[in-house]
Design a protein around this motif. Structure first.
Motif, PDB file in Angstrom:
ATOM      1  N   HIS A   1       0.823  -1.214   0.000  1.00 57.90           N
ATOM      2  CA  HIS A   1       0.000   0.000   0.000  1.00 57.90           C
ATOM      3  C   HIS A   1       0.857   1.264   0.000  1.00 57.90           C
ATOM      4  CE1 HIS A   1      -3.462  -2.558   1.626  1.00 57.90           C
ATOM      5  NE2 HIS A   1      -3.760  -2.191   0.397  1.00 57.90           N
ATOM      6  N   SER A   2       1.988   1.246   0.701  1.00 63.33           N
ATOM      7  CA  SER A   2       2.851   2.433   0.744  1.00 63.33           C
ATOM      8  C   SER A   2       3.449   2.753  -0.626  1.00 63.33           C
ATOM      9  CB  SER A   2       3.955   2.261   1.788  1.00 63.33           C
ATOM     10  OG  SER A   2       4.956   1.375   1.333  1.00 63.33           O
ATOM     11  N   CYS A   3       3.462   1.780  -1.514  1.00 71.03           N
ATOM     12  CA  CYS A   3       3.944   2.001  -2.886  1.00 71.03           C
ATOM     13  C   CYS A   3       2.834   2.526  -3.796  1.00 71.03           C
ATOM     14  CB  CYS A   3       4.500   0.698  -3.465  1.00 71.03           C
ATOM     15  SG  CYS A   3       6.017   0.134  -2.683  1.00 71.03           S
ATOM     16  N   GLY A   4       1.633   2.720  -3.249  1.00 71.42           N
ATOM     17  CA  GLY A   4       0.521   3.212  -4.048  1.00 71.42           C
ATOM     18  C   GLY A   4      -0.120   2.150  -4.924  1.00 71.42           C
ATOM     19  N   VAL A   5       0.026   0.893  -4.510  1.00 73.62           N
ATOM     20  CA  VAL A   5      -0.461  -0.243  -5.279  1.00 73.62           C
ATOM     21  C   VAL A   5      -1.538  -0.967  -4.470  1.00 73.62           C
ATOM     22  CG1 VAL A   5       0.264  -2.453  -6.296  1.00 73.62           C
ATOM     23  CG2 VAL A   5       1.774  -0.477  -6.423  1.00 73.62           C
ATOM     24  N   LYS A   6      -2.532  -1.509  -5.162  1.00 78.24           N
ATOM     25  CA  LYS A   6      -3.536  -2.328  -4.479  1.00 78.24           C
ATOM     26  C   LYS A   6      -2.892  -3.634  -4.040  1.00 78.24           C
ATOM     27  CE  LYS A   6      -7.587  -0.508  -6.760  1.00 78.24           C
ATOM     28  NZ  LYS A   6      -8.789  -0.809  -7.529  1.00 78.24           N
ATOM     29  N   ALA A   7      -3.340  -4.152  -2.886  1.00 78.29           N
ATOM     30  CA  ALA A   7      -2.774  -5.376  -2.326  1.00 78.29           C
ATOM     31  C   ALA A   7      -3.806  -6.490  -2.307  1.00 78.29           C
ATOM     32  CB  ALA A   7      -2.270  -5.126  -0.906  1.00 78.29           C
ATOM     33  N   GLY A   8      -3.312  -7.702  -2.545  1.00 81.49           N
ATOM     34  CA  GLY A   8      -4.136  -8.895  -2.411  1.00 81.49           C
ATOM     35  C   GLY A   8      -3.392  -9.903  -1.556  1.00 81.49           C
ATOM     36  N   LEU A   9      -4.147 -10.721  -0.851  1.00 82.84           N
ATOM     37  CA  LEU A   9      -3.576 -11.777  -0.014  1.00 82.84           C
ATOM     38  C   LEU A   9      -4.281 -13.065  -0.364  1.00 82.84           C
ATOM     39  CD1 LEU A   9      -1.574 -12.336   2.329  1.00 82.84           C
ATOM     40  CD2 LEU A   9      -3.457 -11.896   3.901  1.00 82.84           C
ATOM     41  N   THR A  10      -3.518 -14.089  -0.656  1.00 86.92           N
ATOM     42  CA  THR A  10      -4.087 -15.362  -1.075  1.00 86.92           C
ATOM     43  C   THR A  10      -3.490 -16.485  -0.243  1.00 86.92           C
ATOM     44  OG1 THR A  10      -4.624 -16.716  -3.012  1.00 86.92           O
ATOM     45  CG2 THR A  10      -2.395 -15.801  -2.901  1.00 86.92           C
ATOM     46  N   ILE A  11      -4.100 -17.656  -0.359  1.00 85.92           N
ATOM     47  CA  ILE A  11      -3.652 -18.830   0.400  1.00 85.92           C
ATOM     48  C   ILE A  11      -3.574 -20.043  -0.518  1.00 85.92           C
ATOM     49  CG2 ILE A  11      -4.432 -18.091   2.687  1.00 85.92           C
ATOM     50  CD1 ILE A  11      -7.033 -19.671   2.203  1.00 85.92           C
ATOM     51  N   LYS A  12      -2.762 -20.993  -0.091  1.00 83.19           N
ATOM     52  CA  LYS A  12      -2.704 -22.277  -0.782  1.00 83.19           C
ATOM     53  C   LYS A  12      -3.960 -23.079  -0.441  1.00 83.19           C
ATOM     54  CE  LYS A  12       2.280 -22.979  -1.104  1.00 83.19           C
ATOM     55  NZ  LYS A  12       3.374 -23.909  -0.780  1.00 83.19           N
ATOM     56  N   PRO A  13      -4.319 -24.058  -1.268  1.00 81.49           N
ATOM     57  CA  PRO A  13      -5.547 -24.828  -1.020  1.00 81.49           C
ATOM     58  C   PRO A  13      -5.630 -25.475   0.364  1.00 81.49           C
ATOM     59  CG  PRO A  13      -4.758 -25.255  -3.229  1.00 81.49           C
ATOM     60  CD  PRO A  13      -3.700 -24.435  -2.549  1.00 81.49           C
ATOM     61  N   GLY A  14      -4.516 -25.868   0.952  1.00 84.06           N
ATOM     62  CA  GLY A  14      -4.554 -26.530   2.250  1.00 84.06           C
ATOM     63  C   GLY A  14      -4.638 -25.613   3.447  1.00 84.06           C
ATOM     64  N   THR A  15      -4.541 -24.320   3.236  1.00 82.52           N
ATOM     65  CA  THR A  15      -4.588 -23.347   4.335  1.00 82.52           C
ATOM     66  C   THR A  15      -6.031 -22.990   4.633  1.00 82.52           C
ATOM     67  OG1 THR A  15      -2.432 -22.463   3.692  1.00 82.52           O
ATOM     68  CG2 THR A  15      -3.808 -21.062   5.085  1.00 82.52           C
ATOM     69  N   PRO A  16      -6.434 -23.018   5.907  1.00 87.45           N
ATOM     70  CA  PRO A  16      -7.820 -22.629   6.248  1.00 87.45           C
ATOM     71  C   PRO A  16      -8.105 -21.177   5.884  1.00 87.45           C
ATOM     72  CG  PRO A  16      -6.742 -23.702   8.113  1.00 87.45           C
ATOM     73  CD  PRO A  16      -5.683 -23.443   7.086  1.00 87.45           C
ATOM     74  N   VAL A  17      -9.229 -20.933   5.261  1.00 87.43           N
ATOM     75  CA  VAL A  17      -9.612 -19.580   4.853  1.00 87.43           C
ATOM     76  C   VAL A  17      -9.693 -18.652   6.065  1.00 87.43           C
ATOM     77  CG1 VAL A  17     -12.113 -19.921   4.888  1.00 87.43           C
ATOM     78  CG2 VAL A  17     -11.079 -18.298   3.270  1.00 87.43           C
ATOM     79  N   GLU A  18      -9.978 -19.182   7.225  1.00 87.39           N
ATOM     80  CA  GLU A  18     -10.074 -18.381   8.447  1.00 87.39           C
ATOM     81  C   GLU A  18      -8.739 -17.698   8.776  1.00 87.39           C
ATOM     82  OE1 GLU A  18     -10.949 -21.704   8.356  1.00 87.39           O
ATOM     83  OE2 GLU A  18     -13.118 -21.416   8.257  1.00 87.39           O
ATOM     84  N   ASP A  19      -7.634 -18.225   8.264  1.00 87.78           N
ATOM     85  CA  ASP A  19      -6.327 -17.629   8.523  1.00 87.78           C
ATOM     86  C   ASP A  19      -6.200 -16.230   7.901  1.00 87.78           C
ATOM     87  OD1 ASP A  19      -5.751 -19.990   9.835  1.00 87.78           O
ATOM     88  OD2 ASP A  19      -4.146 -20.601   8.446  1.00 87.78           O
ATOM     89  N   LEU A  20      -7.089 -15.909   6.974  1.00 86.08           N
ATOM     90  CA  LEU A  20      -7.076 -14.581   6.342  1.00 86.08           C
ATOM     91  C   LEU A  20      -7.809 -13.524   7.173  1.00 86.08           C
ATOM     92  CD1 LEU A  20      -7.868 -15.619   2.661  1.00 86.08           C
ATOM     93  CD2 LEU A  20      -5.666 -14.824   3.547  1.00 86.08           C
ATOM     94  N   ALA A  21      -8.628 -13.942   8.118  1.00 85.66           N
ATOM     95  CA  ALA A  21      -9.499 -13.025   8.872  1.00 85.66           C
ATOM     96  C   ALA A  21      -8.763 -11.827   9.492  1.00 85.66           C
ATOM     97  CB  ALA A  21     -10.271 -13.797   9.936  1.00 85.66           C
ATOM     98  N   PRO A  22      -7.587 -11.995  10.090  1.00 81.62           N
ATOM     99  CA  PRO A  22      -6.932 -10.819  10.700  1.00 81.62           C
ATOM    100  C   PRO A  22      -6.548  -9.734   9.701  1.00 81.62           C
ATOM    101  CG  PRO A  22      -5.908 -12.856  11.482  1.00 81.62           C
ATOM    102  CD  PRO A  22      -6.839 -13.226  10.367  1.00 81.62           C
ATOM    103  N   TYR A  23      -6.557 -10.046   8.411  1.00 79.06           N
ATOM    104  CA  TYR A  23      -6.095  -9.092   7.407  1.00 79.06           C
ATOM    105  C   TYR A  23      -7.221  -8.475   6.600  1.00 79.06           C
ATOM    106  CZ  TYR A  23      -2.092 -11.722   8.838  1.00 79.06           C
ATOM    107  OH  TYR A  23      -1.152 -12.335   9.621  1.00 79.06           O
ATOM    108  N   LEU A  24      -8.441  -8.846   6.918  1.00 81.63           N
ATOM    109  CA  LEU A  24      -9.588  -8.306   6.161  1.00 81.63           C
ATOM    110  C   LEU A  24      -9.856  -6.857   6.529  1.00 81.63           C
ATOM    111  CD1 LEU A  24     -12.016 -11.338   6.315  1.00 81.63           C
ATOM    112  CD2 LEU A  24     -10.533 -10.648   4.444  1.00 81.63           C
TER     113      LEU A  24
END
Length: 129
Positions: A106-129
């Motif tokens: 974000h500090s570079c002025g770019v949109k950010a995305g965060l993804t996971i591998k298929p074996g990672t629980p989707v809940e692991d993304l919650a702190p970054y939403l």
């Protein structure tokens, strides 16, 4: 209503005629061009890096969507942003500090995305939403 965005991957391009193929995707309505950047460590394949992105930046009006499938992607965020990335997506599993990496993007002025591998629980993304 949900809007679908077509983002053809540059990995499927014929690099001998890359400029022509970029134009074809743009004329066909693709809004993004997707760059799968692989380091041979985080994922087994190796692809391309910053020079290819920089060469494409001026050749199309499409958004350049960079997917860093590399170990510790924070090492490369600034350079990919400088080379023309509009969006940089990183893997949760590849970052020692995912929040710092997202903040750096974000500090570079770019949109950010965060993804996971298929074996990672989707809940692991919650702190970054």
């Amino acid at each position: 209503m949900k809007k679908n965005i077509l983002a053809p991957s540059i990995l499927s391009a014929d690099f001998k005629i890359l400029g022509e193929q970029l134009k074809q995707t743009e004329e066909a309505g693709a809004q993004y061009i997707h760059f799968d950047v692989m380091d041979g460590v985080f994922v087994p394949s190796i692809s391309f890096g910053m020079p290819v992105l920089a060469s494409v930046k001026g050749a199309t009006e499409q958004l350049l969507d960079v997917h860093l499938m590399v170990t510790e992607p924070a090492r490369y965020v600034k350079e990919f942003a400088v080379c023309g990335a509009d969006i940089i997506t990183v893997h949760l599993e590849a970052c020692s500090n995912p929040q710092d990496t997202l903040d750096q993007i974000h500090s570079c002025g770019v949109k950010a995305g965060l993804t996971i591998k298929p074996g990672t629980p989707v809940e692991d993304l919650a702190p970054y939403l």
